[in-house]
Design a protein around this motif. Structure first.
Motif, short mmCIF file in Angstrom:
data_model
loop_
_atom_site.label_atom_id
_atom_site.label_comp_id
_atom_site.label_asym_id
_atom_site.label_seq_id
_atom_site.Cartn_x
_atom_site.Cartn_y
_atom_site.Cartn_z
N THR A 174 -2.47 1.52 8.05
CA THR A 174 -2.61 2.60 9.05
C THR A 174 -1.41 2.59 9.93
O THR A 174 -1.07 3.58 10.81
CB THR A 174 -3.66 2.66 9.72
N ARG B 90 0.96 -1.36 0.07
CA ARG B 90 -0.18 0.10 0.05
C ARG B 90 0.81 1.44 -0.07
O ARG B 90 0.27 2.28 0.36
CB ARG B 90 -0.88 0.03 1.39
N GLN C 249 -11.57 4.58 17.73
CA GLN C 249 -10.17 4.78 16.76
C GLN C 249 -10.66 6.07 16.16
O GLN C 249 -9.76 7.24 16.60
CB GLN C 249 -9.81 3.90 15.91
N TYR D 229 -8.06 -9.82 6.44
CA TYR D 229 -7.82 -9.13 5.15
C TYR D 229 -8.43 -10.28 4.20
O TYR D 229 -7.97 -10.21 2.94
CB TYR D 229 -6.33 -8.94 4.66
N HIS E 117 -13.98 -6.96 9.98
CA HIS E 117 -12.94 -5.70 9.76
C HIS E 117 -13.37 -4.73 8.71
O HIS E 117 -13.30 -3.46 9.01
CB HIS E 117 -11.55 -6.38 9.41
N TYR F 216 -8.65 8.88 5.03
CA TYR F 216 -8.69 7.43 5.07
C TYR F 216 -9.88 6.98 4.04
O TYR F 216 -9.70 5.86 3.28
CB TYR F 216 -8.89 6.86 6.38
N HIS G 154 -11.67 -3.33 18.04
CA HIS G 154 -11.28 -2.12 17.70
C HIS G 154 -12.24 -1.05 17.95
O HIS G 154 -13.42 -0.90 17.37
CB HIS G 154 -11.02 -2.13 16.09
N1 DI6 Z 1 -7.99 -0.08 12.32
C1 DI6 Z 1 -6.95 0.24 11.69
O1 DI6 Z 1 -6.48 1.11 11.83
C2 DI6 Z 1 -6.79 -0.83 10.64
N2 DI6 Z 1 -7.72 -1.72 10.73
C3 DI6 Z 1 -8.48 -1.26 11.95
O2 DI6 Z 1 -9.58 -1.67 12.25
C4 DI6 Z 1 -6.66 -0.41 9.06
C5 DI6 Z 1 -6.22 -1.31 8.49
C6 DI6 Z 1 -6.08 -1.06 7.01
O3 DI6 Z 1 -6.00 0.12 6.49
O4 DI6 Z 1 -5.46 -1.97 6.36
#
Ligand code: DI6
Ligand code: FE
Length: 399
Positions: free
Chosen positions: A318, A77, A241, A140, A173, A90, A238
């Motif tokens: 990230t 990436r 964030q 992923y 995810h 993002y 998660h």
């Molecule tokens: N939070 C993140 O910061 C990453 N996944 C998540 O749940 C982001 C992962 C990515 O951009 O590939």
């Protein structure tokens, strides 16, 4: 007592309780891969060993634990770097074909051997800095076969290297393109097919989700957590964030092992986590890389005695970070964590975030003998320096 190995003449950072303690002229003794004694030489019981290692005043800490990574993926990436540099968000990067879905496409196309070959150098970088336990998430693949494949490779990482691997299923995810506009249907797939299959195959030690306006809603995460619970798997999340979705409080209701990121966590969330004993895992690599400005509420976490862990969040988008030492430095510089908090965050509290309290994460009798032996005297040096690796030796299960 007859042991296999004794390390003498060391300074010990025990992490035996949550309050750390440095022992001068300390000794660690191992038998059958476990610590039988760790403490001052003067107070040690009568010990003899086949092998005695003189540490010459070096610092011994518990082997480091990276409790949040996405190590297994394919693709690259780095093109997103220029977009981000020139101000793309993002979401904009994702809309332009980048983001999690671009990694998903590459990962789905890669063979198991290619995925393993891609992940090993990242794992090796962590190991080179004294990591002895590493968590690895799926997330992923986003279809049953690909998610299972990632988890199998995560397990294979542990067969290929002297390190303890903990796997986490992160099917929730992102929304895969074939489910565009049908997030609830995708969650049904996660709940009805993926979690049962992953649990049946014994491929996951925990279940995670991404609760965010660019991820899944609290109601969707609840369904994921219910399924995890029904299959006896602990959860993590998660959360908070990029925005406050009250994900941490939701995680706490399910007695989550940890809630991770937490930049937008509020006081109610902190209280819920404190009551549930949920660990706050901070990920300064992602904060740094995305040039975030809102910091996690470290003072509130301290006041409420929420255990704080620190991890790399190693992922291709990230937080392309494979240095646990730099994560500690960032935890201190960016979030104001103390040296003790940084070390607890990558040992004792990281073990709790993985459900491994009592097994790894401190120098105490009965624990797996995982050690990091450093060419430093003062623990502060591990946090203070950047891009320097003072690891002298690393011990996993007594070897
Ligand atoms: N939070 C993140 O910061 C990453 N996944 C998540 O749940 C982001 C992962 C990515 O951009 O590939
Ligand atoms: Fe992550």
């Amino acid at each position: 007592m007859q042991c296999e190995t004794i390390w003498t003449g060391a300074r010990l950072f025990l992490m035996a309780e949550s309050s750390p303690l440095v022992i001068e002229r300390g000794l660690v003794a191992a038998k059958n891969g476990q610590i039988v004694y760790a403490g001052s030489e003067a107070e040690a019981p009568d010990l003899s060993a086949t092998k005695v290692v003189e540490c010459e005043g070096r610092l011994i800490t518990p082997g480091l634990i990276d409790c949040h990574t996405h190590l297994v993926y394919a693709g690259d990436r780095s093109a997103e770097h220029e977009m981000r540099r020139t101000g793309a968000s993002y979401e904009e990067i994702s809309k332009a074909g980048g983001g999690i879905k671009s990694t998903m496409r590459a990962t789905r196309m890669a063979s198991e051997d290619e995925l393993l070959a891609g992940a090993l150098p990242r794992l090796d970088a962590l190991i080179a800095e004294g990591a002895t336990t590493v968590e690895v998430k799926s997330g992923y693949g986003l279809d049953l076969d690909s998610e299972m494949r990632i988890l199998r490779i995560a397990r294979r990482l542990g067969e290929n290297r002297p390190v303890t691997i903990r796997t986490t299923f992160l099917g929730a995810h992102a929304l895969p393109p074939e489910f565009a506009g049908r997030a609830d249907d995708y969650i049904s797939l996660v709940v009805e097919e993926m979690i049962p299959a992953v649990a049946e195959a014994g491929l996951a030690d925990a279940v995670d989700g991404f609760c965010e306006n660019v991820g899944f809603t609290p109601a969707q995460i609840e369904r994921v957590f219910d399924a995890a619970k029904a299959h006896g798997l602990p959860v993590k999340l998660h959360a908070e964030q990029l925005s406050n979705q009250n994900g941490s409080a939701l995680a706490a209701r399910y007695h989550a092992l940890s809630a991770d990121h937490l930049e937008h966590l509020d006081e109610a969330g902190v209280r819920a986590m404190a009551e549930a004993g949920t660990v706050a895992t901070l990920l300064p690599g992602a904060f740094y890389f995305m040039r975030e400005s809102q910091k996690p509420p470290v003072d509130l976490l301290r006041t409420a005695s929420v255990p704080i862990a620190l991890a790399t969040d190693c992922n291709p988008g990230t937080s392309p970070l494979t240095s646990i030492l730099l994560a500690m430095n960032m935890g201190s510089v960016l979030f104001g964590l103390t040296v003790e908090e940084c070390l607890a965050g990558t040992t004792f509290n990281a073990a709790r975030a993985l459900g491994l309290a009592g097994t790894v994460g401190s120098l105490a009798a009965g624990q797996q003998c995982d050690l990091a032996i450093w060419n430093v005297g003062d623990p502060a040096e591990l946090v203070h320096r950047m891009g320097f690796n003072p690891l002298h030796a690393r011990v996993w299960k007594g070897q």
